[in-house]
Write an enzyme that holds these catalytic residues in place. Structure first.
Site, PDB file in Angstrom:
ATOM      1  N   SER A  37       1.089  -0.679   0.153  1.00 38.96           N
ATOM      2  CA  SER A  37      -0.565   0.282  -0.136  1.00 38.96           C
ATOM      3  C   SER A  37       0.817   1.186  -0.310  1.00 38.96           C
ATOM      4  CB  SER A  37      -0.837   0.119   1.173  1.00 38.96           C
ATOM      5  OG  SER A  37      -0.512  -0.036   2.157  1.00 38.96           O
ATOM      6  N   ASP A  38       1.700   1.599   0.806  1.00 40.22           N
ATOM      7  CA  ASP A  38       2.469   2.951   1.393  1.00 40.22           C
ATOM      8  C   ASP A  38       3.452   2.491  -0.084  1.00 40.22           C
ATOM      9  OD1 ASP A  38       4.180   0.740   2.030  1.00 40.22           O
ATOM     10  OD2 ASP A  38       4.840   1.683   3.530  1.00 40.22           O
ATOM     11  N   CYS A  39       3.808   1.816  -1.076  1.00 37.04           N
ATOM     12  CA  CYS A  39       5.247   1.845  -1.907  1.00 37.04           C
ATOM     13  C   CYS A  39       3.841   2.353  -3.006  1.00 37.04           C
ATOM     14  CB  CYS A  39       5.737   0.284  -1.660  1.00 37.04           C
ATOM     15  SG  CYS A  39       6.712  -0.549  -0.980  1.00 37.04           S
ATOM     16  N   GLU A  43       3.395   6.559  -2.323  1.00 39.07           N
ATOM     17  CA  GLU A  43       4.777   6.796  -2.487  1.00 39.07           C
ATOM     18  C   GLU A  43       4.928   7.231  -3.934  1.00 39.07           C
ATOM     19  OE1 GLU A  43       5.259   8.676  -0.160  1.00 39.07           O
ATOM     20  OE2 GLU A  43       5.016   7.843   2.071  1.00 39.07           O
TER      21      GLU A  43
END
Length: 720
Positions: A450-452, A455
């Site tokens: 999710s965060d990859c 970002e």
């Protein structure tokens, strides 16, 4: 404190001038060149020398006169170590249980281990032995454990170290002080069983029949966290087959060396629950102990052989699906060798799959000044590249011609790594939607994070919205990225790492790993949730119409989660970086999206007050990895440039009116910058599952540069 030891001259060392890192669109592999002609045809790069700890031959840069000068010097160094594919490579080490799984399975399968590998893995283990007692822990800064010491001692012996070598003698003495290999946790027992140095009867059951349960069963393995289930999947096959390497002279010796009693007298069935006190982070629950007793009876008295065969075949099919969906890279460095072992047993040593695993495992190996280690994934390519892009953009330097090529290469890399299709038979292999996602490492590995994704989405938009840059990632693909993020919000309003939450926290009562916490199910994390907020907000600025209501509602719910999980003292607990400082950076950046700041938000004010209370006398911040283990803020003995950068970024996003704390922190960061623009490695920065630390060495360049650049861009370029 850091437990790094001085290089040990008692073991051989390769010629470091012969090592080269090959970058094939993010596939990173180290190669040792045997001949002078090979070396001449393939010269060593600045990045090679940097990773190996050799003199880079870089000139001193102009002495900085202002904050932005420090930024330029930092970016000039970053330019020197950017890889040809546009990403930034690095070590991703720290855990000390990864090399043993690899070497034990290579040995068990009769796979060749290159001589340079043998030499440098031995060096790494010797250099990373505990400086006082000679053992090894769960990670490089941890105290010695049976898990680390028994397995890494075994690796040294497999690689050819004599049992009378001083390193082996000291490590063996420490292992015996800890009670010997009988105290190995669950994973350690499995690896030793594969080479006939432990008895399968001494393992708590890992029945493959669990995978035949109906999907609605609340503890079905498909509901477990991805890293847990993808390890226990091949483990269940191996446990059921009871496969062990035939006894040879080395195994006979190891049986004597690893234990404090005669191996032949041990009744392993009495030691299923024997785990050394030094190893236990998550003790067995009464429910798990009862389940283990039931399962022992099930497999001995009830389970038909035909059902076991059906279960093993089903598990084997899922292992094959994992291999094919990741082109044999697999999720990580634990399940990859285990999957290789399954394919070896099921298909034979000469199968295509075994050969592909040997090829893919090269991507996990890393060379550094201390020797060769095994990375925690096949790299950190997409994740770190996003933060380097942001460091340039948020310093207001995206249009600076000095960084155009650097940014363009980074954009090209992210464009090439977006995942463009879902897994084949996604539902059958229990995989999350991935079309449109970015992975942590590279596209080939193929896992949504999710965060990859968030970002990378942010970073792509930052570059593509800059005049003069091409739109390499189309609008449709940007929307695909948003689509996958919108599938990942949980009922508690937060976002997990790889998947949505599939079962409740109560499943931790069945955590059998013993050395890790929060491993059984996916959780919502402040860092993941805040990254998604920032990525979605940037997208809705770019395209105000696409799924606008859903994006607005998702962000609104995410803010509810962020406020809810803030602790009474104003902190957020980080789960992927050390620890409270890391989470604060992401949380305060996301809250700035809602125009919350120190003057109008109690949430922000509490967070700022918390951070200010942790600033050290020298102006920096420094947090010990014990913050993650003990789940409370614990100061490191020294300030750290990475945590100082995180705190400064957080404070700048908060709108705190007094710049003095930020300026004190930035002064510390600037004072530690080297004349070539780099910063030196300090304490470990990352963590997973509460108890295991992992290195993010690019952070000391990307986040320090980002903090300095943000300040210069927001508050003016001046000397501090």
């Amino acid at each position: 404190m850091s437990l790094k030891t001085a290089p040990d001259a008692s073991v051989p060392k390769t010629d470091y001038s012969r090592w080269r890192l090959k970058d094939e669109n993010g596939r990173q592999t180290w190669h040792y060149l045997e001949s002078d002609l090979e070396c001449e045809k393939w010269p060593q790069t600045t990045a090679d020398r940097y990773f190996l700890g050799l003199d880079m031959g870089l000139p001193d840069l102009p002495t900085p006169q202002s904050v932005i000068d420090h930024v330029h010097n930092g970016l000039e160094f970053a330019k020197q170590i950017q890889m040809p594919s546009g990403q930034w490579a690095c070590e991703y080490g720290g855990p000390m249980f990864l090399l043993p799984g690899l070497i034990i399975i290579l040995y068990a399968t009769g796979s060749p281990i290159p001589e340079p590998w043998k030499i440098e893995i031995t060096r790494y283990l010797v250099n990373r032995a505990h400086p006082e007692d000679g053992g090894w822990g769960l990670h490089i800064e941890g105290e010695s454990t049976v898990f680390g010491t028994a397995l890494n001692y075994t690796v040294l012996r497999i690689l050819g170290m004599d049992p009378d070598h001083p390193v082996a003698v000291k490590a063996r003495a420490r292992l015996h002080q800890l009670g010997g290999a009988l105290g190995s946790p669950h994973w350690g027992k499995l690896f030793l069983s594969l080479i006939n140095c432990y008895g399968y009867d001494g393992m708590n059951p890992v029945p493959p029949e669990l995978w035949l349960l109906p999907n609605w069963v609340p503890f079905h393995p498909w509901r477990w966290w991805i890293h847990c289930r993808q390890v226990y999947l091949p483990m269940s096959y191996l446990y059921s087959r009871r496969w062990s390497l035939p006894v040879n002279d080395l195994i006979k010796s190891l049986r004597e060396e690893l234990y404090t009693q005669n191996y032949n007298t041990i009744d392993f069935s009495q030691h299923r629950n024997t785990v050394a006190p030094a190893d236990i982070y998550h003790p067995h629950s009464p429910i798990l102990n009862l389940a283990n007793k039931v399962l022992v009876g099930w497999e001995k008295l009830v389970c038909p052989e035909k059902l076991q065969e059906m279960a093993r075949q089903h598990v084997y099919n899922l292992v094959v699906a994992e291999d094919l969906n990741s082109d044999y890279t697999d999720l990580g460095p634990v399940n990859n060798p285990l999957n290789m072992m399954v394919r070896f047993i099921h298909e034979g040593p000469d199968s295509h799959a075994v050969k592909m695993h040997r090829y893919a495992l090269e991507e996990y190996m890393w060379m550094k000044d201390e020797g060769m280690l095994m990375n925690g994934t096949d790299g950190v390519q997409c994740w770190d590249t996003s933060f380097y892009i942001q460091a340039i953009a948020e310093a207001g330097l995206a249009e600076d011609p000095r960084y155009r090529d650097m940014l363009l290469k980074a954009l090209e890399f992210l464009e090439s790594q977006q995942i463009l299709e879902d897994c084949k038979e996604q539902d059958k292999c229990y995989r999350q939607k991935r079309k449109g996602a970015w992975p942590f490492s590279k596209k080939k590995q193929g896992y949504t994070v999710s965060d990859c994704t968030a970002e990378a989405l942010k970073s792509v938009l930052l570059v593509q919205r800059t005049p003069g840059f091409p739109q390499l990632v189309s609008d449709r693909r940007l929307k695909d990225s948003v689509d996958v993020l919108l599938t990942m919000q949980n009922s508690n309003d937060g976002f997990g790492s790889y998947e949505d939450i599939r079962s409740g926290e109560w499943l931790e009562h069945l955590n059998a790993a013993e050395v890790f916490g929060n491993i059984m199910v996916e959780y919502a994390y402040p860092e993941c949730t805040t990254s998604v907020v920032i990525g979605l907000d940037m997208f809705r600025q770019y395209d105000p119409d696409y799924r606008r209501f859903e994006i607005d509602e998702t962000i609104k719910r995410a803010f509810r989660y962020i406020r809810k999980v803030q602790r009474p003292d104003g902190s957020w607990e980080g789960s992927w970086g050390v620890c409270f400082t890391y989470a604060a950076m992401f949380a305060l950046e996301s809250l700035s999206v809602a125009n919350e700041n120190y003057n109008n938000s109690d949430t922000v004010k509490k967070a700022v007050d918390f951070l200010l209370s942790k600033q050290m006398e020298d102006g920096g911040w420094g947090e010990s990895y014990q913050s993650s283990v003990q789940r409370k803020y614990i100061h490191h003995e020294n300030s750290q440039v990475v945590m100082t950068a995180w705190a400064c970024i957080a404070l700048m996003h908060s709108g705190y009116p007094d710049l003095t704390p930020v300026e004190r922190g930035l002064k510390l960061i600037m004072s530690r910058q080297q004349s070539n623009g780099e910063w030196l490695q300090e304490a470990i920065e990352g963590v997973f599952n509460k108890s295991c630390m992992i290195s993010y060495p690019n952070y000391k360049i990307s986040f320090t540069t980002k903090a300095l650049g943000m300040y210069a861009h927001k508050f003016g370029n001046k000397a501090l």
